[in-house]
Design a protein around this motif. Structure first.
Motif, mmCIF file in Angstrom:
data_model
loop_
_atom_site.group_PDB
_atom_site.id
_atom_site.type_symbol
_atom_site.label_atom_id
_atom_site.label_comp_id
_atom_site.label_asym_id
_atom_site.label_seq_id
_atom_site.Cartn_x
_atom_site.Cartn_y
_atom_site.Cartn_z
ATOM 1 N N TRP A 5 0.828 -1.201 0.000
ATOM 2 C CA TRP A 5 0.000 0.000 0.000
ATOM 3 C C TRP A 5 0.865 1.255 0.000
ATOM 4 O O TRP A 5 0.641 2.170 -0.781
ATOM 5 N N SER B 124 1.414 3.448 -3.401
ATOM 6 C CA SER B 124 0.906 4.819 -3.361
ATOM 7 C C SER B 124 2.017 5.833 -3.596
ATOM 8 O O SER B 124 1.802 6.864 -4.234
ATOM 9 N N PHE C 212 -13.697 5.722 -2.095
ATOM 10 C CA PHE C 212 -12.335 5.499 -1.614
ATOM 11 C C PHE C 212 -11.292 5.416 -2.723
ATOM 12 O O PHE C 212 -10.119 5.651 -2.471
ATOM 13 N N SER C 213 -11.714 5.046 -3.932
ATOM 14 C CA SER C 213 -10.736 4.848 -4.999
ATOM 15 C C SER C 213 -11.385 5.002 -6.364
ATOM 16 O O SER C 213 -12.605 5.096 -6.486
ATOM 17 N N ASN D 204 -6.076 5.034 -4.773
ATOM 18 C CA ASN D 204 -6.746 5.058 -3.467
ATOM 19 C C ASN D 204 -6.601 6.461 -2.902
ATOM 20 O O ASN D 204 -5.545 6.813 -2.388
ATOM 21 N N TYR D 205 -7.664 7.258 -3.026
ATOM 22 C CA TYR D 205 -7.600 8.683 -2.697
ATOM 23 C C TYR D 205 -6.972 8.995 -1.346
ATOM 24 O O TYR D 205 -6.178 9.914 -1.212
ATOM 25 N N TYR D 206 -7.330 8.237 -0.318
ATOM 26 C CA TYR D 206 -6.946 8.601 1.039
ATOM 27 C C TYR D 206 -5.494 8.267 1.383
ATOM 28 O O TYR D 206 -5.054 8.532 2.496
#
Length: 138
Positions: A68, A72, A102-103, A116-118
Motif C-alpha cells: 500500500w 501509493s 475510496f478509490s 486510493n484517494y486517502y
C-alpha cells in the motif's frame, strides 16, 4: 533516469503521499505482524495450525502494508497521464473508469491503475483533479 526523477523535473504530481498516514499504517502493520510472530515463536502451547495461521497473518500484514505504501508512493497524476509504478495511462487513452468513495480504477485497454484517494495528502482535491482530467479528455 527513474520515473520519479522525470516527474520532479518536468511536471507537477497531484498525487502527493500522505506521509503521516503512511507512517501510521506501517507502524500498525508492523505491530500486528510482531504480535503474530510472538505467538508463533512464543513459549505457549500452540498447535501447528495456529503457528501456520499466525505466521500467515504476519506475512499478509507486512505485505499489504508495504504494498500500500510503496504502491501509493509511486503514483503520478498530472495533466498528461496517470502512472502507477510501471503502468502509465495517458488521459486520452482512457477507455473506462469506475469510482467509489475510496478509490478510482482507470482503464486503458489491458492497462489498469487504481488510485486510493486517502493515501494522498489532499484526497478531496485529488478526486476533483482526476474527475476534471477524465472529463477533459476527448
Amino acid at each position: 533516469m527513474a520515473l520519479d526523477e522525470n516527474i520532479s523535473q518536468n511536471e507537477e504530481n497531484d498525487a502527493v503521499l500522505n506521509k503521516p498516514l503512511s507512517f501510521v499504517v506501517v507502524m500498525v502493520g508492523v505491530a500486528f505482524a510482531v504480535l503474530n510472530l510472538q505467538l508463533v515463536f512464543g513459549d505457549g502451547q500452540t498447535s501447528l495450525w495456529q503457528i501456520v495461521i499466525y505466521g500467515l497473518l504476519a506475512f499478509i500484514a507486512i505485505f499489504v502494508v508495504m504494498f500500500w505504501v510503496f504502491d501509493s508512493k509511486n503514483t503520478v497524476v498530472n495533466d498528461q497521464y496517470v502512472a502507477k509504478g510501471k503502468t502509465k495511462i495517458c488521459w486520452r487513452e482512457v477507455t473506462a473508469f469506475k469510482a467509489n468513495d475510496f478509490s478510482i480504477v482507470i482503464t486503458a485497454g489491458d492497462k489498469k491503475a487504481v488510485i486510493n484517494y486517502y493515501a494522498y495528502s489532499n484526497p478531496e482535491g485529488l478526486m476533483a483533479r482526476i474527475n476534471h482530467l477524465l472529463n477533459k479528455r476527448g
